[in-house]
Scaffold this motif. Structure first.
Motif, short mmCIF file in Angstrom:
data_model
loop_
_atom_site.label_atom_id
_atom_site.label_comp_id
_atom_site.label_asym_id
_atom_site.label_seq_id
_atom_site.Cartn_x
_atom_site.Cartn_y
_atom_site.Cartn_z
N HIS A 181 0.85 -1.19 0.00
CA HIS A 181 0.00 0.00 0.00
C HIS A 181 0.89 1.24 0.00
O HIS A 181 1.73 1.41 0.89
N ALA A 218 0.76 5.46 -0.18
CA ALA A 218 -0.11 6.64 -0.06
C ALA A 218 0.74 7.90 -0.05
O ALA A 218 1.91 7.88 0.38
N THR A 265 -7.14 1.79 -6.43
CA THR A 265 -6.69 3.14 -6.11
C THR A 265 -7.76 3.85 -5.30
O THR A 265 -8.94 3.46 -5.30
N ALA A 290 -3.91 7.11 -2.89
CA ALA A 290 -3.27 5.86 -2.51
C ALA A 290 -3.51 4.80 -3.57
O ALA A 290 -4.51 4.85 -4.31
N ARG A 297 -3.15 0.33 -3.92
CA ARG A 297 -2.96 -0.91 -3.18
C ARG A 297 -2.84 -2.08 -4.16
O ARG A 297 -3.70 -2.26 -5.02
#
Length: 207
Positions: A15, A17, A179, A202, A204
């Motif tokens: 992840h 961000a 996203t 972010a 992932r």
């Protein structure tokens, strides 16, 4: 006597961000990378993670957690216990903590309400006992897109109590990649930068 044990299903999640958040507060001054691995067997899971954290005397946070997920009459339940540890520590600071969390959600058509409670008897750093309650919901607006909003309240010793809220839109681009863009804020922005509102993007990846 033989026991038919459920198979073990491993997974890894990465992840990234533009800024890290936890319990409604910013954890980094810039981007945050979180890597988490998990082993699932039936309703039980074992996980481990690491993420970078912006602080003068540490560089990150690592944790190990065990828990269970199950569904009862359409209600999805999860409970877990975690051991957390600051990494790269340089200085006298409380660098270990245990944390317990429970969550419940239920899908009703395109809407999924969710509530969660997270408790630690002695949090990391200078914070003592901490209780964080959050409630919210997600709404599936397209086949792969979801709107969601949450509000939370944290009460703690050794730190200011605060009310947090966030809302955003998430998009599942592929079965493994998603996203999200989300706005975070608190009702106590005057307490400092980590309490102030901002937009976070972010991505992932899970496999």
């Amino acid at each position: 006597m033989y026991f038919d044990l459920p198979p073990v299903d491993p997974s890894i999640e990465i992840h990234l961000a533009t800024r890290g958040y936890s319990k409604g507060l910013a954890q980094t001054e810039g981007p945050q990378l979180l890597v988490r691995g998990e082993l699932v067997s039936g309703p039980l899971f074992l996980g481990a993670y690491w993420k970078n954290v912006s602080a003068p005397v540490i560089d990150g946070e690592a944790g190990i957690l065990v828990g269970a997920r199950t569904s009862v009459s359409g209600l999805d339940l999860q409970a877990s216990g975690a051991f957390k540890h600051y990494t790269g520590m340089d200085g006298p600071i409380d660098d270990e903590a245990v944390e317990f969390a429970v969550a419940a959600s239920r899908r009703i058509g395109s809407l999924t309400p969710r509530v969660s409670v997270t408790y630690s008897p002695d949090e990391l750093g200078s914070t003592g006992k901490s209780l964080y309650f959050e409630a919210g919901a997600s709404l599936e607006v397209t086949r792969w897109g979801t709107l969601s909003a949450h509000a939370g309240r944290r009460e703690r010793r050794g730190g200011s109590d605060y009310t947090s809220f966030n809302f955003g839109f998430g998009q599942q681009l592929t079965p493994n990649l998603s996203t999200e863009i989300r706005y975070y804020d608190t009702a106590e922005s005057a307490l400092g930068d980590i309490y102030r509102g901002r937009v976070v993007a972010a991505a992932r990846l899970r496999f």
